[in-house]
Motif scaffolding. Structure first.
Motif, PDB file in Angstrom:
ATOM      1  N   SER A 185       0.840  -1.190   0.000  1.00  0.00           N
ATOM      2  CA  SER A 185       0.000   0.000   0.000  1.00  0.00           C
ATOM      3  C   SER A 185       0.880   1.246   0.000  1.00  0.00           C
ATOM      4  CB  SER A 185      -0.905  -0.018   1.230  1.00  0.00           C
ATOM      5  OG  SER A 185      -1.229   1.265   1.663  1.00  0.00           O
ATOM      6  N   VAL A 186       0.520   2.236  -0.815  1.00  0.00           N
ATOM      7  CA  VAL A 186       1.275   3.490  -0.842  1.00  0.00           C
ATOM      8  C   VAL A 186       1.251   4.159   0.532  1.00  0.00           C
ATOM      9  CG1 VAL A 186       1.380   5.813  -1.828  1.00  0.00           C
ATOM     10  CG2 VAL A 186       0.957   3.856  -3.312  1.00  0.00           C
ATOM     11  N   LEU A 187       0.102   4.107   1.210  1.00  0.00           N
ATOM     12  CA  LEU A 187       0.020   4.689   2.550  1.00  0.00           C
ATOM     13  C   LEU A 187       1.028   4.043   3.488  1.00  0.00           C
ATOM     14  CD1 LEU A 187      -3.802   5.110   3.305  1.00  0.00           C
ATOM     15  CD2 LEU A 187      -2.088   6.929   3.198  1.00  0.00           C
ATOM     16  N   PHE A 188       1.119   2.711   3.435  1.00  0.00           N
ATOM     17  CA  PHE A 188       2.054   2.004   4.302  1.00  0.00           C
ATOM     18  C   PHE A 188       3.497   2.338   3.949  1.00  0.00           C
ATOM     19  CE2 PHE A 188       4.880  -1.696   4.770  1.00  0.00           C
ATOM     20  CZ  PHE A 188       4.878  -1.817   6.150  1.00  0.00           C
ATOM     21  N   MET A 189       3.836   2.248   2.663  1.00  0.00           N
ATOM     22  CA  MET A 189       5.219   2.472   2.256  1.00  0.00           C
ATOM     23  C   MET A 189       5.664   3.906   2.554  1.00  0.00           C
ATOM     24  SD  MET A 189       6.367  -0.436   1.199  1.00  0.00           S
ATOM     25  CE  MET A 189       7.827  -0.077   0.205  1.00  0.00           C
ATOM     26  N   ASP A 190       4.809   4.887   2.277  1.00  0.00           N
ATOM     27  CA  ASP A 190       5.166   6.271   2.572  1.00  0.00           C
ATOM     28  C   ASP A 190       5.370   6.476   4.071  1.00  0.00           C
ATOM     29  OD1 ASP A 190       5.130   7.027  -0.056  1.00  0.00           O
ATOM     30  OD2 ASP A 190       3.210   8.068   0.024  1.00  0.00           O
ATOM     31  N   HIS A 191       4.517   5.844   4.872  1.00  0.00           N
ATOM     32  CA  HIS A 191       4.630   5.962   6.327  1.00  0.00           C
ATOM     33  C   HIS A 191       5.977   5.413   6.813  1.00  0.00           C
ATOM     34  CE1 HIS A 191       3.250   6.036  10.518  1.00  0.00           C
ATOM     35  NE2 HIS A 191       3.725   4.807  10.642  1.00  0.00           N
ATOM     36  N   VAL A 192       6.357   4.233   6.321  1.00  0.00           N
ATOM     37  CA  VAL A 192       7.614   3.614   6.745  1.00  0.00           C
ATOM     38  C   VAL A 192       8.814   4.419   6.238  1.00  0.00           C
ATOM     39  CG1 VAL A 192       9.070   1.561   6.561  1.00  0.00           C
ATOM     40  CG2 VAL A 192       6.613   1.310   6.922  1.00  0.00           C
ATOM     41  N   MET A 193       8.757   4.837   4.978  1.00  0.00           N
ATOM     42  CA  MET A 193       9.883   5.593   4.426  1.00  0.00           C
ATOM     43  C   MET A 193      10.086   6.912   5.166  1.00  0.00           C
ATOM     44  SD  MET A 193      11.242   3.769   1.990  1.00  0.00           S
ATOM     45  CE  MET A 193      12.036   4.867   0.823  1.00  0.00           C
ATOM     46  N   LEU A 194       8.997   7.570   5.524  1.00  0.00           N
ATOM     47  CA  LEU A 194       9.109   8.815   6.272  1.00  0.00           C
ATOM     48  C   LEU A 194       9.696   8.547   7.655  1.00  0.00           C
ATOM     49  CD1 LEU A 194       8.570  11.828   6.234  1.00  0.00           C
ATOM     50  CD2 LEU A 194       6.243  11.368   7.034  1.00  0.00           C
ATOM     51  N   ALA A 195       9.274   7.458   8.288  1.00  0.00           N
ATOM     52  CA  ALA A 195       9.828   7.102   9.601  1.00  0.00           C
ATOM     53  C   ALA A 195      11.328   6.836   9.510  1.00  0.00           C
ATOM     54  CB  ALA A 195       9.102   5.881  10.155  1.00  0.00           C
ATOM     55  N   ILE A 196      11.758   6.157   8.444  1.00  0.00           N
ATOM     56  CA  ILE A 196      13.189   5.902   8.246  1.00  0.00           C
ATOM     57  C   ILE A 196      13.940   7.219   8.059  1.00  0.00           C
ATOM     58  CG2 ILE A 196      14.890   4.890   6.670  1.00  0.00           C
ATOM     59  CD1 ILE A 196      12.860   2.623   6.189  1.00  0.00           C
ATOM     60  N   GLY A 197      13.361   8.131   7.264  1.00  0.00           N
ATOM     61  CA  GLY A 197      14.000   9.423   7.055  1.00  0.00           C
ATOM     62  C   GLY A 197      14.161  10.205   8.348  1.00  0.00           C
ATOM     63  N   ILE A 198      13.145  10.183   9.195  1.00  0.00           N
ATOM     64  CA  ILE A 198      13.217  10.881  10.481  1.00  0.00           C
ATOM     65  C   ILE A 198      14.303  10.252  11.360  1.00  0.00           C
ATOM     66  CG2 ILE A 198      11.967  11.334  12.631  1.00  0.00           C
ATOM     67  CD1 ILE A 198       9.407  11.541  10.861  1.00  0.00           C
ATOM     68  N   HIS A 199      14.376   8.914  11.346  1.00  0.00           N
ATOM     69  CA  HIS A 199      15.412   8.245  12.138  1.00  0.00           C
ATOM     70  C   HIS A 199      16.810   8.614  11.649  1.00  0.00           C
ATOM     71  CE1 HIS A 199      17.739   5.201  14.187  1.00  0.00           C
ATOM     72  NE2 HIS A 199      18.176   4.763  13.025  1.00  0.00           N
ATOM     73  N   VAL A 200      17.026   8.580  10.348  1.00  0.00           N
ATOM     74  CA  VAL A 200      18.343   8.918   9.796  1.00  0.00           C
ATOM     75  C   VAL A 200      18.712  10.360  10.134  1.00  0.00           C
ATOM     76  CG1 VAL A 200      19.590   9.315   7.625  1.00  0.00           C
ATOM     77  CG2 VAL A 200      18.310   7.183   7.963  1.00  0.00           C
ATOM     78  N   ALA A 201      17.747  11.277   9.965  1.00  0.00           N
ATOM     79  CA  ALA A 201      18.017  12.683  10.264  1.00  0.00           C
ATOM     80  C   ALA A 201      18.332  12.887  11.734  1.00  0.00           C
ATOM     81  CB  ALA A 201      16.813  13.531   9.859  1.00  0.00           C
ATOM     82  N   THR A 202      17.701  12.100  12.600  1.00  0.00           N
ATOM     83  CA  THR A 202      17.903  12.249  14.043  1.00  0.00           C
ATOM     84  C   THR A 202      19.219  11.617  14.492  1.00  0.00           C
ATOM     85  OG1 THR A 202      15.511  12.228  14.402  1.00  0.00           O
ATOM     86  CG2 THR A 202      16.903  11.790  16.312  1.00  0.00           C
ATOM     87  N   ARG A 203      19.428  10.351  14.092  1.00  0.00           N
ATOM     88  CA  ARG A 203      20.617   9.629  14.582  1.00  0.00           C
ATOM     89  C   ARG A 203      21.895  10.110  13.911  1.00  0.00           C
ATOM     90  NH1 ARG A 203      21.839   3.355  16.067  1.00  0.00           N
ATOM     91  NH2 ARG A 203      24.097   3.468  15.854  1.00  0.00           N
TER      92      ARG A 203
END
Length: 302
Positions: free
Chosen positions: A162-180
């Motif tokens: 699902s696009v909703l699922f994939m976008d949600h996960v990809m955004l979460a990964i981006g936030i983690h990378v930006a934070t860590r």
């Protein structure tokens, strides 16, 4: 396909590897992408460097790489090894190359600097200038390990993603990378409320309208006048579940109505409700109801 050769089919061709990918448009005018790579026939040659661009790649290794020989801006880094489950960062401005002396299986995430800036802007944080890393040095990152494991099934069955699922996960990964790795510090949002009533109503209307197809997280968030990150957080706070989970529940509810009407076969019900096929439909239906669609129909048909 990424023309830069840093994600998608272009990335696979550059390395002579099999590639499958997902490109997220959850952030406006910027790109986040994930590419699964499988490379089985080492050539003992240097990899072709990517086009120099203002972007980063974050590689997550699914198998061991016991001898990793790496160059950045033409200079060799100290010889190293990458363990199964470890994460490594590349700055594409420095034209990273490595010796193709081992087979590998990886998930590589592509973040344009514009994407990282958009993430930090949405978080109310200072712009991210760099991701902090040491060339050829891999780290243990449990979040990346778990995120990659969650995405792997969808590289093999993209029609079920699902696009909703994939976008949600990809955004979460981006936030983690930006934070860590970028030093981003998220604002404390305390007990702020979720979506306004009109936003929740409109979001649910849009999600339901796309029940037989797909709708992006960015599109729903834009309709509500908020960022994708804010929308995901606020929707969960308002409903108790993610947008993707809410969509899945609506699909199963719609499927129940169609099953009870007993006018369509199981494959037709699956496709009408936005599932990839009958097998995908059955797995999700069983997970949510504890019984198969066929058995549910026999017990509930009108």
């Amino acid at each position: 396909m990424g023309e830069s050769g840093s994600y998608g089919e272009g990335f696979g061709k550059r390395l002579g590897a099999q590639a499958s990918s997902y490109v997220s448009r959850a952030l406006r005018k910027s790109t986040i992408a994930a590419t699964e790579l499988r490379y089985d026939n080492p050539s003992l040659e240097l990899s072709t460097p990517p086009k120099e661009e203002d972007a980063f790649m974050v590689g997550h290794y699914l198998v061991d790489c016991p001898s990793y020989l790496y160059w950045e801006s033409g200079r060799p880094a100290p010889a190293s090894a990458i363990g199964q489950g470890q994460t490594i960062i590349y700055d594409l401005k420095r034209q990273p190359t490595f010796l193709l002396n081992h087979g590998f299986h990886t998930v590589h995430y592509y973040f344009s600097r514009a994407a990282l800036s958009a993430i930090s802007e949405e978080a109310g944080a200072s712009p991210i200038d760099e991701l902090q890393y040491k060339p050829a040095l891999a780290t243990d990152d449990p979040v990346m390990r778990n995120m990659s494991a969650g995405l792997l099934p969808f590289f093999g069955r993209p029609e079920e993603a699902s696009v909703l699922f994939m976008d949600h996960v990809m955004l979460a990964i981006g936030i983690h990378v930006a934070t860590r790795y970028g030093g981003m510090r998220l604002r404390r949002e305390g007990a702020r409320g979720g979506l306004a009533p009109w936003q929740e109503k409109r979001a649910k209307e849009m999600i339901v309208s796309g029940i037989g197809g797909d709708i992006s997280l960015a599109a729903v968030a834009s309709e509500c006048g908020v960022s994708a990150r804010h929308f995901s957080r606020a929707f969960r706070q308002s409903t108790g579940i993610s947008p993707h989970q809410w969509l899945t529940q609506r699909r199963v509810e719609t499927a129940k109505r169609l099953l009870a009407a007993n006018e369509l076969n199981l494959t037709q019900v699956a496709l009408a409700c936005g599932f990839a096929d009958q097998s995908h439909f059955t797995r999700v239906f069983v997970a949510l109801t504890g019984t198969s669609p066929g058995l549910w129909r026999r017990n509930n048909a009108i």
